[in-house]
Design a protein around this motif. Sequence first.
Motif, mmCIF file in Angstrom:
data_model
loop_
_atom_site.group_PDB
_atom_site.id
_atom_site.type_symbol
_atom_site.label_atom_id
_atom_site.label_comp_id
_atom_site.label_asym_id
_atom_site.label_seq_id
_atom_site.Cartn_x
_atom_site.Cartn_y
_atom_site.Cartn_z
ATOM 1 N N VAL A 217 5.364 -18.011 13.741
ATOM 2 C CA VAL A 217 5.956 -16.972 12.898
ATOM 3 C C VAL A 217 5.511 -15.606 13.402
ATOM 4 O O VAL A 217 4.456 -15.479 14.040
ATOM 5 N N GLN A 218 6.332 -14.596 13.119
ATOM 6 C CA GLN A 218 5.979 -13.232 13.487
ATOM 7 C C GLN A 218 6.164 -12.324 12.274
ATOM 8 O O GLN A 218 7.208 -12.364 11.621
ATOM 9 N N VAL A 219 5.132 -11.521 11.997
ATOM 10 C CA VAL A 219 5.208 -10.551 10.908
ATOM 11 C C VAL A 219 5.953 -9.332 11.448
ATOM 12 O O VAL A 219 5.462 -8.641 12.340
ATOM 13 N N LYS A 220 7.144 -9.079 10.910
ATOM 14 C CA LYS A 220 7.988 -7.998 11.415
ATOM 15 C C LYS A 220 7.895 -6.734 10.567
ATOM 16 O O LYS A 220 8.136 -5.638 11.063
ATOM 17 N N GLY A 221 7.580 -6.880 9.275
ATOM 18 C CA GLY A 221 7.538 -5.709 8.411
ATOM 19 C C GLY A 221 6.748 -5.960 7.143
ATOM 20 O O GLY A 221 6.309 -7.081 6.875
ATOM 21 N N ARG A 222 6.589 -4.877 6.363
ATOM 22 C CA ARG A 222 5.845 -4.977 5.124
ATOM 23 C C ARG A 222 6.509 -4.096 4.071
ATOM 24 O O ARG A 222 7.143 -3.096 4.397
ATOM 25 N N PHE A 223 6.348 -4.499 2.829
ATOM 26 C CA PHE A 223 6.851 -3.741 1.688
ATOM 27 C C PHE A 223 5.767 -3.767 0.622
ATOM 28 O O PHE A 223 5.332 -4.832 0.199
ATOM 29 N N TRP A 224 5.300 -2.592 0.214
ATOM 30 C CA TRP A 224 4.234 -2.475 -0.781
ATOM 31 C C TRP A 224 4.699 -1.648 -1.962
ATOM 32 O O TRP A 224 5.413 -0.649 -1.789
ATOM 33 N N GLU A 225 4.262 -2.014 -3.144
ATOM 34 C CA GLU A 225 4.315 -1.168 -4.325
ATOM 35 C C GLU A 225 2.862 -0.908 -4.702
ATOM 36 O O GLU A 225 2.100 -1.852 -4.922
ATOM 37 N N ILE A 226 2.489 0.368 -4.725
ATOM 38 C CA ILE A 226 1.110 0.753 -5.021
ATOM 39 C C ILE A 226 1.111 1.439 -6.383
ATOM 40 O O ILE A 226 1.838 2.416 -6.594
ATOM 41 N N TYR A 227 0.325 0.899 -7.294
ATOM 42 C CA TYR A 227 0.259 1.408 -8.661
ATOM 43 C C TYR A 227 -1.052 2.151 -8.891
ATOM 44 O O TYR A 227 -2.109 1.698 -8.471
ATOM 45 N N ASP A 228 -0.928 3.271 -9.556
ATOM 46 C CA ASP A 228 -2.072 4.101 -9.924
ATOM 47 C C ASP A 228 -1.911 4.358 -11.420
ATOM 48 O O ASP A 228 -0.845 4.782 -11.855
ATOM 49 N N SER A 229 -2.933 4.108 -12.225
ATOM 50 C CA SER A 229 -2.778 4.231 -13.672
ATOM 51 C C SER A 229 -2.399 5.641 -14.120
ATOM 52 O O SER A 229 -1.918 5.827 -15.230
ATOM 53 N N LEU A 230 -2.566 6.639 -13.266
ATOM 54 C CA LEU A 230 -2.226 8.018 -13.630
ATOM 55 C C LEU A 230 -0.902 8.500 -13.037
ATOM 56 O O LEU A 230 -0.444 9.593 -13.357
ATOM 57 N N ASN A 231 -0.287 7.727 -12.156
ATOM 58 C CA ASN A 231 0.940 8.161 -11.483
ATOM 59 C C ASN A 231 1.967 7.040 -11.466
ATOM 60 O O ASN A 231 1.649 5.886 -11.716
ATOM 61 N N SER A 232 3.196 7.388 -11.098
ATOM 62 C CA SER A 232 4.222 6.364 -10.946
ATOM 63 C C SER A 232 3.966 5.583 -9.650
ATOM 64 O O SER A 232 3.215 6.028 -8.781
ATOM 65 N N ALA A 233 4.590 4.427 -9.545
ATOM 66 C CA ALA A 233 4.388 3.561 -8.376
ATOM 67 C C ALA A 233 4.864 4.252 -7.102
ATOM 68 O O ALA A 233 5.834 4.998 -7.108
ATOM 69 N N LYS A 234 4.155 3.987 -6.019
ATOM 70 C CA LYS A 234 4.519 4.497 -4.701
ATOM 71 C C LYS A 234 4.981 3.300 -3.869
ATOM 72 O O LYS A 234 4.341 2.248 -3.865
ATOM 73 N N VAL A 235 6.107 3.445 -3.181
ATOM 74 C CA VAL A 235 6.651 2.360 -2.366
ATOM 75 C C VAL A 235 6.424 2.683 -0.892
ATOM 76 O O VAL A 235 6.680 3.803 -0.448
ATOM 77 N N VAL A 236 5.912 1.703 -0.159
ATOM 78 C CA VAL A 236 5.687 1.847 1.281
ATOM 79 C C VAL A 236 6.410 0.696 1.970
ATOM 80 O O VAL A 236 6.199 -0.472 1.637
ATOM 81 N N HIS A 237 7.269 1.030 2.923
ATOM 82 C CA HIS A 237 8.014 0.013 3.666
ATOM 83 C C HIS A 237 7.952 0.399 5.136
ATOM 84 O O HIS A 237 8.212 1.545 5.482
ATOM 85 N N GLY A 238 7.556 -0.530 5.993
ATOM 86 C CA GLY A 238 7.461 -0.185 7.400
ATOM 87 C C GLY A 238 7.421 -1.397 8.296
ATOM 88 O O GLY A 238 7.403 -2.538 7.839
ATOM 89 N N GLU A 239 7.389 -1.125 9.590
ATOM 90 C CA GLU A 239 7.334 -2.199 10.583
ATOM 91 C C GLU A 239 5.927 -2.750 10.696
ATOM 92 O O GLU A 239 4.946 -2.001 10.648
ATOM 93 N N GLY A 240 5.827 -4.064 10.847
ATOM 94 C CA GLY A 240 4.565 -4.729 11.137
ATOM 95 C C GLY A 240 3.448 -4.413 10.165
ATOM 96 O O GLY A 240 3.684 -4.004 9.028
ATOM 97 N N VAL A 241 2.233 -4.614 10.633
ATOM 98 C CA VAL A 241 1.015 -4.310 9.877
ATOM 99 C C VAL A 241 0.048 -3.611 10.821
ATOM 100 O O VAL A 241 -0.110 -4.018 11.971
ATOM 101 N N VAL A 242 -0.564 -2.553 10.370
ATOM 102 C CA VAL A 242 -1.498 -1.727 11.158
ATOM 103 C C VAL A 242 -1.023 -1.526 12.612
ATOM 104 O O VAL A 242 -1.783 -1.691 13.558
ATOM 105 N N GLY A 243 0.261 -1.207 12.747
ATOM 106 C CA GLY A 243 0.798 -0.905 14.069
ATOM 107 C C GLY A 243 1.105 -2.104 14.948
ATOM 108 O O GLY A 243 1.419 -1.950 16.123
#
Length: 131
Positions: A48-74
């Motif tokens: 298998v090959q990890v091609k991309g990632r999709f994150w939802e990051i929640y902070d109790s003081l802010n709205s969710a931040k979405v991060v979508h990109g290629e691979g992991v750590v470059g």
Amino acid sequence: MEKMISQTTKGVKVTVKTEYEGNFFKTKKVSYAFSYTITIENVSDHYVQVKGRFWEIYDSLNSAKVVHGEGVVGEQPIIEPGSKYTYSSGCVLNSPLGGMKGFYEVMNMSTNRFFNVEIPSFKLSAPFVLN
């Protein structure tokens, strides 16, 4: 304090370890740093090959931040059957309490088909919040 959680999707096991790294001041506001180490283990019979990632990051003081990109750590690691790939990263929140969830876009190299591998939801909390 280190916490660990795992989840397996279609023969790919994802384990997450989190740690609170401390706080610091940034533009006159306190920020909270967290690290996480993720191990992606291929328990299937296919490369298998990890091609991309999709994150939802929640902070109790802010709205969710979405991060979508290629691979992991470059990288877009190829993981053979029975092998693991481990990487570390982190995030900074504006509060001592938050969380993350998401998925990896993974390709089965035998079929060239893509599928999503769930990253288990995990909490990010400074130890003093739990008191």
